[in-house]
Scaffold this motif. Structure first.
Motif, PDB file in Angstrom:
ATOM      1  N   LEU A  42      -4.906  22.550   5.011  1.00 27.03           N
ATOM      2  CA  LEU A  42      -5.491  21.876   3.850  1.00 27.03           C
ATOM      3  C   LEU A  42      -5.074  20.407   3.820  1.00 27.03           C
ATOM      4  N   LEU A  43      -3.809  20.150   4.031  1.00 27.64           N
ATOM      5  CA  LEU A  43      -3.314  18.765   4.033  1.00 27.64           C
ATOM      6  C   LEU A  43      -3.904  17.987   5.209  1.00 27.64           C
ATOM      7  N   ARG A  44      -3.952  18.624   6.374  1.00 22.69           N
ATOM      8  CA  ARG A  44      -4.492  17.954   7.560  1.00 22.69           C
ATOM      9  C   ARG A  44      -5.982  17.630   7.383  1.00 22.69           C
ATOM     10  N   LEU A  54      -8.728  11.664   1.622  1.00 17.53           N
ATOM     11  CA  LEU A  54      -7.919  11.155   0.515  1.00 17.53           C
ATOM     12  C   LEU A  54      -7.483   9.718   0.782  1.00 17.53           C
ATOM     13  N   GLN A  55      -7.100   9.418   2.012  1.00 13.21           N
ATOM     14  CA  GLN A  55      -6.711   8.040   2.342  1.00 13.21           C
ATOM     15  C   GLN A  55      -7.894   7.088   2.153  1.00 13.21           C
ATOM     16  N   ASP A  56      -9.103   7.538   2.525  1.00  8.62           N
ATOM     17  CA  ASP A  56     -10.304   6.721   2.315  1.00  8.62           C
ATOM     18  C   ASP A  56     -10.566   6.503   0.828  1.00  8.62           C
ATOM     19  N   CYS A  57     -10.384   7.555   0.050  1.00 13.44           N
ATOM     20  CA  CYS A  57     -10.576   7.452  -1.403  1.00 13.44           C
ATOM     21  C   CYS A  57      -9.570   6.483  -2.014  1.00 13.44           C
ATOM     22  N   LEU A  58      -8.319   6.571  -1.592  1.00 12.28           N
ATOM     23  CA  LEU A  58      -7.293   5.660  -2.100  1.00 12.28           C
ATOM     24  C   LEU A  58      -7.583   4.217  -1.705  1.00 12.28           C
ATOM     25  N   ALA A  59      -8.091   4.015  -0.493  1.00 15.80           N
ATOM     26  CA  ALA A  59      -8.457   2.661  -0.055  1.00 15.80           C
ATOM     27  C   ALA A  59      -9.617   2.129  -0.895  1.00 15.80           C
ATOM     28  N   ALA A  60     -10.581   2.995  -1.198  1.00 14.15           N
ATOM     29  CA  ALA A  60     -11.709   2.577  -2.037  1.00 14.15           C
ATOM     30  C   ALA A  60     -11.233   2.234  -3.447  1.00 14.15           C
ATOM     31  N   MET A  61     -10.302   3.020  -3.968  1.00 13.80           N
ATOM     32  CA  MET A  61      -9.762   2.733  -5.296  1.00 13.80           C
ATOM     33  C   MET A  61      -9.025   1.401  -5.303  1.00 13.80           C
ATOM     34  N   ALA A  62      -8.303   1.110  -4.239  1.00 10.69           N
ATOM     35  CA  ALA A  62      -7.602  -0.175  -4.141  1.00 10.69           C
ATOM     36  C   ALA A  62      -8.608  -1.321  -4.101  1.00 10.69           C
ATOM     37  N   THR A  63      -9.724  -1.122  -3.405  1.00  7.07           N
ATOM     38  CA  THR A  63     -10.769  -2.148  -3.354  1.00  7.07           C
ATOM     39  C   THR A  63     -11.364  -2.377  -4.743  1.00  7.07           C
ATOM     40  N   VAL A  64     -11.609  -1.294  -5.465  1.00  5.60           N
ATOM     41  CA  VAL A  64     -12.141  -1.418  -6.832  1.00  5.60           C
ATOM     42  C   VAL A  64     -11.146  -2.167  -7.711  1.00  5.60           C
ATOM     43  N   LEU A  65      -9.870  -1.867  -7.573  1.00  3.86           N
ATOM     44  CA  LEU A  65      -8.860  -2.579  -8.364  1.00  3.86           C
ATOM     45  C   LEU A  65      -8.828  -4.063  -8.023  1.00  3.86           C
ATOM     46  N   ARG A  66      -8.953  -4.406  -6.743  1.00  7.55           N
ATOM     47  CA  ARG A  66      -8.982  -5.821  -6.349  1.00  7.55           C
ATOM     48  C   ARG A  66     -10.208  -6.522  -6.934  1.00  7.55           C
ATOM     49  N   LEU A  67     -11.365  -5.860  -6.862  1.00  4.73           N
ATOM     50  CA  LEU A  67     -12.584  -6.452  -7.427  1.00  4.73           C
ATOM     51  C   LEU A  67     -12.461  -6.611  -8.943  1.00  4.73           C
ATOM     52  N   TYR A  68     -11.892  -5.605  -9.588  1.00  2.00           N
ATOM     53  CA  TYR A  68     -11.667  -5.692 -11.025  1.00  2.00           C
ATOM     54  C   TYR A  68     -10.736  -6.862 -11.341  1.00  2.00           C
ATOM     55  N   GLY A  69      -9.709  -7.032 -10.540  1.00  2.60           N
ATOM     56  CA  GLY A  69      -8.769  -8.136 -10.758  1.00  2.60           C
ATOM     57  C   GLY A  69      -9.451  -9.487 -10.618  1.00  2.60           C
ATOM     58  N   LYS A  70     -10.315  -9.627  -9.606  1.00  2.00           N
ATOM     59  CA  LYS A  70     -11.043 -10.887  -9.429  1.00  2.00           C
ATOM     60  C   LYS A  70     -11.980 -11.142 -10.605  1.00  2.00           C
ATOM     61  N   ARG A  89      -0.317   6.471  -2.031  1.00  2.00           N
ATOM     62  CA  ARG A  89      -0.732   6.451  -0.632  1.00  2.00           C
ATOM     63  C   ARG A  89       0.460   6.652   0.298  1.00  2.00           C
ATOM     64  N   GLN A  90       1.566   5.960   0.005  1.00  5.57           N
ATOM     65  CA  GLN A  90       2.756   6.081   0.855  1.00  5.57           C
ATOM     66  C   GLN A  90       3.359   7.481   0.766  1.00  5.57           C
ATOM     67  N   GLN A  91       3.418   8.043  -0.433  1.00  2.66           N
ATOM     68  CA  GLN A  91       3.994   9.379  -0.594  1.00  2.66           C
ATOM     69  C   GLN A  91       3.136  10.428   0.093  1.00  2.66           C
ATOM     70  N   HIS A  92       1.824  10.273   0.009  1.00  2.00           N
ATOM     71  CA  HIS A  92       0.946  11.226   0.682  1.00  2.00           C
ATOM     72  C   HIS A  92       1.114  11.130   2.193  1.00  2.00           C
ATOM     73  N   SER A  93       1.220   9.927   2.722  1.00  2.00           N
ATOM     74  CA  SER A  93       1.432   9.749   4.161  1.00  2.00           C
ATOM     75  C   SER A  93       2.768  10.355   4.595  1.00  2.00           C
ATOM     76  N   ALA A  94       3.805  10.143   3.796  1.00  2.00           N
ATOM     77  CA  ALA A  94       5.118  10.701   4.130  1.00  2.00           C
ATOM     78  C   ALA A  94       5.077  12.228   4.114  1.00  2.00           C
ATOM     79  N   LEU A  95       4.396  12.815   3.141  1.00  2.00           N
ATOM     80  CA  LEU A  95       4.270  14.273   3.076  1.00  2.00           C
ATOM     81  C   LEU A  95       3.515  14.785   4.296  1.00  2.00           C
ATOM     82  N   TYR A  96       2.451  14.086   4.639  1.00  2.00           N
ATOM     83  CA  TYR A  96       1.649  14.475   5.806  1.00  2.00           C
ATOM     84  C   TYR A  96       2.502  14.449   7.076  1.00  2.00           C
ATOM     85  N   GLN A  97       3.280  13.401   7.244  1.00  2.00           N
ATOM     86  CA  GLN A  97       4.119  13.290   8.438  1.00  2.00           C
ATOM     87  C   GLN A  97       5.234  14.338   8.441  1.00  2.00           C
ATOM     88  N   ARG A  98       5.835  14.572   7.259  1.00  2.00           N
ATOM     89  CA  ARG A  98       6.909  15.565   7.170  1.00  2.00           C
ATOM     90  C   ARG A  98       6.388  16.966   7.461  1.00  2.00           C
TER      91      ARG A  98
END
Length: 120
Positions: free
Chosen positions: A4-6, A12-28, A89-98
């Motif tokens: 499931l995680l794999r 999920l990483q793509d979704c988080l990247a899209a959310m970060a893009t939305v936040l940047r656009l909102y900030g601008k 994003r970092q915590q999810h990546s760490a969990l995935y690697q662990r």
């Protein structure tokens, strides 16, 4: 659980990247709106200095202060959301690697040396 995680890692990483893009656009957008509104107020308030317009000038200055406070708080909220998104994003990546390391097949045991090598 590992499957499931794999399987969900990249979406999920793509979704988080899209959310970060939305936040940047909102900030601008937020910064642009702030410059427009506060700039307009800074430009117009000096023209209300005539005695009959003193009340208007006082209300405009109070409105300007309220808007500045509102924009500052919105900027802080946006920055906090971006930090929390990055932490997620970092915590999810760490969990995935662990879990990936734990789910990987154990390394093959080293071949035991032949008995003849031990007696030398």
């Amino acid at each position: 659980m590992w499957e499931l995680l794999r399987d969900g890692y990249q979406p999920l990483q793509d979704c988080l990247a899209a959310m970060a893009t939305v936040l940047r656009l909102y900030g601008k957008h937020h910064e642009n709106e702030q410059r427009m509104v506060l700039g307009m107020l800074e430009t117009e308030i000096p023209f209300t200095a005539a005695p009959p317009e003193r009340l208007l000038a006082a209300l405009a200055k109070a409105h300007q202060q309220d808007k500045a406070r509102e924009y500052r708080l919105a900027g802080l909220r946006q920055a906090q959301a971006a930090q929390q998104l990055e932490a997620l994003r970092q915590q999810h990546s760490a969990l995935y690697q662990r879990l990936g390391a734990a789910a990987a097949p154990p390394p093959a045991p080293a071949a035991a040396p032949p008995l003849s090598a031990l007696s030398r």
